[in-house]
Motif scaffolding. Structure first.
Motif, PDB file in Angstrom:
ATOM      1  N   ALA A   4       0.833  -1.203   0.000  1.00  0.00           N
ATOM      2  CA  ALA A   4       0.000   0.000   0.000  1.00  0.00           C
ATOM      3  C   ALA A   4       0.869   1.255   0.000  1.00  0.00           C
ATOM      4  CB  ALA A   4      -0.928  -0.001   1.208  1.00  0.00           C
ATOM      5  N   VAL A   5       0.414   2.278  -0.733  1.00  0.00           N
ATOM      6  CA  VAL A   5       1.069   3.579  -0.757  1.00  0.00           C
ATOM      7  C   VAL A   5       0.209   4.546   0.051  1.00  0.00           C
ATOM      8  CG1 VAL A   5       1.863   5.498  -2.185  1.00  0.00           C
ATOM      9  CG2 VAL A   5       2.148   3.139  -2.982  1.00  0.00           C
ATOM     10  N   ILE A   6       0.816   5.146   1.049  1.00  0.00           N
ATOM     11  CA  ILE A   6       0.075   5.970   2.009  1.00  0.00           C
ATOM     12  C   ILE A   6       0.608   7.398   2.003  1.00  0.00           C
ATOM     13  CG2 ILE A   6      -0.513   6.266   4.451  1.00  0.00           C
ATOM     14  CD1 ILE A   6      -0.109   3.188   4.690  1.00  0.00           C
ATOM     15  N   GLU A   7      -0.300   8.342   1.942  1.00  0.00           N
ATOM     16  CA  GLU A   7       0.029   9.760   2.091  1.00  0.00           C
ATOM     17  C   GLU A   7      -0.290  10.146   3.531  1.00  0.00           C
ATOM     18  OE1 GLU A   7      -1.132  13.774  -0.356  1.00  0.00           O
ATOM     19  OE2 GLU A   7      -2.784  12.485   0.309  1.00  0.00           O
ATOM     20  N   ALA A   8       0.724  10.579   4.275  1.00  0.00           N
ATOM     21  CA  ALA A   8       0.543  10.908   5.686  1.00  0.00           C
ATOM     22  C   ALA A   8       0.931  12.357   5.937  1.00  0.00           C
ATOM     23  CB  ALA A   8       1.386   9.983   6.563  1.00  0.00           C
ATOM     24  N   PHE A   9       0.037  13.101   6.556  1.00  0.00           N
ATOM     25  CA  PHE A   9       0.331  14.463   6.982  1.00  0.00           C
ATOM     26  C   PHE A   9       0.668  14.423   8.463  1.00  0.00           C
ATOM     27  CE2 PHE A   9      -2.155  14.968   3.181  1.00  0.00           C
ATOM     28  CZ  PHE A   9      -1.567  16.052   2.535  1.00  0.00           C
TER      29      PHE A   9
ATOM     30  N   CYS B   3      21.435  20.205  20.503  1.00  0.00           N
ATOM     31  CA  CYS B   3      20.742  21.150  21.390  1.00  0.00           C
ATOM     32  C   CYS B   3      19.378  20.640  21.791  1.00  0.00           C
ATOM     33  CB  CYS B   3      20.655  22.543  20.761  1.00  0.00           C
ATOM     34  SG  CYS B   3      19.207  22.847  19.745  1.00  0.00           S
ATOM     35  N   GLY B   4      18.953  19.508  21.196  1.00  0.00           N
ATOM     36  CA  GLY B   4      17.700  18.885  21.579  1.00  0.00           C
ATOM     37  C   GLY B   4      16.576  19.030  20.587  1.00  0.00           C
ATOM     38  N   THR B   5      16.710  19.961  19.624  1.00  0.00           N
ATOM     39  CA  THR B   5      15.676  20.137  18.606  1.00  0.00           C
ATOM     40  C   THR B   5      16.312  20.363  17.240  1.00  0.00           C
ATOM     41  OG1 THR B   5      15.533  22.538  18.897  1.00  0.00           O
ATOM     42  CG2 THR B   5      14.070  21.178  20.252  1.00  0.00           C
ATOM     43  N   ALA B   6      15.571  19.967  16.215  1.00  0.00           N
ATOM     44  CA  ALA B   6      15.913  20.315  14.836  1.00  0.00           C
ATOM     45  C   ALA B   6      15.097  21.554  14.481  1.00  0.00           C
ATOM     46  CB  ALA B   6      15.557  19.141  13.929  1.00  0.00           C
ATOM     47  N   ILE B   7      14.940  21.880  13.192  1.00  0.00           N
ATOM     48  CA  ILE B   7      13.859  22.777  12.804  1.00  0.00           C
ATOM     49  C   ILE B   7      12.623  21.886  12.731  1.00  0.00           C
ATOM     50  CG2 ILE B   7      12.877  24.280  11.042  1.00  0.00           C
ATOM     51  CD1 ILE B   7      15.608  25.232  10.322  1.00  0.00           C
ATOM     52  N   GLU B   8      11.810  21.965  13.765  1.00  0.00           N
ATOM     53  CA  GLU B   8      10.635  21.111  13.906  1.00  0.00           C
ATOM     54  C   GLU B   8       9.514  21.665  13.022  1.00  0.00           C
ATOM     55  OE1 GLU B   8      11.000  18.485  15.896  1.00  0.00           O
ATOM     56  OE2 GLU B   8      12.927  19.105  16.751  1.00  0.00           O
ATOM     57  N   CYS B   9       8.878  20.788  12.225  1.00  0.00           N
ATOM     58  CA  CYS B   9       7.912  21.296  11.249  1.00  0.00           C
ATOM     59  C   CYS B   9       6.910  20.221  10.851  1.00  0.00           C
ATOM     60  CB  CYS B   9       8.648  21.792  10.004  1.00  0.00           C
ATOM     61  SG  CYS B   9       9.428  20.476   9.047  1.00  0.00           S
ATOM     62  N   PRO B  10       5.761  20.637  10.295  1.00  0.00           N
ATOM     63  CA  PRO B  10       4.842  19.665   9.707  1.00  0.00           C
ATOM     64  C   PRO B  10       5.422  19.123   8.405  1.00  0.00           C
ATOM     65  CG  PRO B  10       3.788  21.812  10.094  1.00  0.00           C
ATOM     66  CD  PRO B  10       5.252  22.005  10.205  1.00  0.00           C
ATOM     67  N   LEU B  11       4.985  17.915   8.031  1.00  0.00           N
ATOM     68  CA  LEU B  11       5.438  17.307   6.784  1.00  0.00           C
ATOM     69  C   LEU B  11       4.264  16.642   6.061  1.00  0.00           C
ATOM     70  CD1 LEU B  11       8.725  15.395   7.788  1.00  0.00           C
ATOM     71  CD2 LEU B  11       8.579  17.596   6.599  1.00  0.00           C
ATOM     72  N   ARG B  12       4.433  16.500   4.759  1.00  0.00           N
ATOM     73  CA  ARG B  12       3.608  15.583   3.960  1.00  0.00           C
ATOM     74  C   ARG B  12       4.538  14.484   3.489  1.00  0.00           C
ATOM     75  NH1 ARG B  12       3.179  14.996  -1.708  1.00  0.00           N
ATOM     76  NH2 ARG B  12       1.346  13.784  -2.323  1.00  0.00           N
ATOM     77  N   ILE B  13       4.198  13.232   3.842  1.00  0.00           N
ATOM     78  CA  ILE B  13       5.063  12.091   3.527  1.00  0.00           C
ATOM     79  C   ILE B  13       4.272  11.076   2.714  1.00  0.00           C
ATOM     80  CG2 ILE B  13       6.522  10.260   4.475  1.00  0.00           C
ATOM     81  CD1 ILE B  13       6.609  11.947   7.090  1.00  0.00           C
ATOM     82  N   VAL B  14       4.846  10.668   1.593  1.00  0.00           N
ATOM     83  CA  VAL B  14       4.263   9.577   0.805  1.00  0.00           C
ATOM     84  C   VAL B  14       5.183   8.369   0.971  1.00  0.00           C
ATOM     85  CG1 VAL B  14       3.568   8.759  -1.473  1.00  0.00           C
ATOM     86  CG2 VAL B  14       3.206  11.156  -0.847  1.00  0.00           C
TER      87      VAL B  14
END
Length: 338
Positions: free
Chosen positions: A67-72, A237-248
């Motif tokens: 299965a191919v899944i698009e995850a936000f 330092c404990g964090t990256a640039i934390e952000c929302p993503l769209r991942i397929v």
């Protein structure tokens, strides 16, 4: 007439050559077609989230292998920050909602001892991100006790950000947390990496990477989240640039492979991971897993595998801040393997 024949012959050669070049170019385009052209079978939104690892968390989706899944995915604070946040927002940060994960996904016929293969076909940035230093958290928390918050405007087409007036950073989006459910009904927090994956925070696990996860419970129960726009190895330092993503991503069931902890590969190398409470122990595990991979998958003897790890294996510290565990990986170049 002789000159005319010669001229026609030259024209024929040019025409044939042009056709060959055109066809060759077309083949190249087809081979390198973007994976986002895959047909998406299912879409999961940020309404389909949880923030613990446990076999007791019910799946939000059941799929067949392939299965191919698009995850936000949502950013790591789960909405506690936004582009208008000030440094005062750090004082009220609640760690309980940290790491909203999109999932879990149940894979039909997945049983303990199997492996889930997850191919990260496409990773797109959301609209914004943040990076922070939190007092008492980070690799140098006992040395640098300060607060810091910087916000970034991002977007799907963004390729770099301005860190300050003199420094720009090329972006490399990837999910910091990926994993399957552990064999426990206890609700485990997502902060440390474990055998099921979890908060591995490895920037090599990016678009095009193929992940492998051991299955511990029926269906696997795969989840993904903690989007990062860019991060160095270690995330000191404990964090990256934390952000929302769209991942397929594409999720497949492997019955002929068995691994104790996550592994992954790119076009250039195969990698093993090892988690532990110390860097030494994590590095030993990652090395041992690579020795075992070279023996079982590449046909090397124990001595050959161990020696090759010393000659060509690259140990990398992926994560040092997510206590109590740390993560080390070993990369083996595919150029030295058949």
């Amino acid at each position: 007439m002789k000159n005319l024949s010669t001229l026609l012959g030259i024209f024929a050669i040019i025409f044939v050559t042009a056709c060959i070049e055109k066809n060759s170019s077309k083949e190249t385009e087809e081979i390198t077609a973007p994976k986002d052209s895959l047909v998406i079978d299912h879409t999961l939104t940020t309404e389909n989230t949880h923030n613990k690892f446990s076999s007791s968390i019910a799946p939000v989706l059941k799929v067949e292998s392939g299965a191919v899944i698009e995850a936000f995915t949502e950013e790591a604070s789960d909405g506690q920050f936004n582009l208008n946040s000030t440094i005062g927002a750090l004082d009220s940060l609640d760690f309980e909602p940290i790491h909203p994960l999109t999932g879990p996904v149940f894979v039909e016929d997945a049983k303990p001892g199997d492996v889930l293969k997850v191919t990260l076909h496409k990773i797109e940035l959301g609209g914004w991100g943040w990076n922070a230093i939190l007092p008492g958290f980070g690799f140098l928390a006992d040395t640098i006790d300060t607060k810091y918050l910087k916000l970034y405007e991002l977007g799907a087409e963004r390729e770099e950000v301005q860190f300050n007036d003199d420094i720009s950073i090329k972006l490399n989006p990837f999910p910091g947390v990926m994993g399957v459910a552990p064999d426990t009904s206890e609700l485990l927090n997502t902060i440390p990496p474990r055998a099921n994956g979890g908060n591995m925070d490895d920037p090599n696990m990016t678009e095009g990477t193929i992940m492998y996860f051991p299955v511990f419970v029926e269906g696997g129960l795969f989840s993904i989240g903690d989007g990062h726009a860019v991060q160095g190895l270690g995330e000191v330092c404990g964090t990256a640039i934390e952000c929302p993503l769209r991942i397929v991503y594409e999720i497949e069931l492997l019955k002929d492979k068995s691994i104790p902890e996550p592994q992954y590969e790119t076009n250039d190398y195969y990698a093993t991971t090892g988690f532990a409470t110390t860097i030494d122990e994590a590095a030993k595990k990652a090395t041992l897993y690579m020795v075992n991979y070279l023996k079982s998958e590449q046909g090397l003897s124990t001595e050959e595998a161990y020696a090759l790890c010393s000659l060509q294996g690259d140990l990398q510290i992926a994560e040092v801040v997510d206590l109590p565990n740390m993560l080390v990986t070993m990369h083996m170049p595919k150029s030295v393997l058949n």
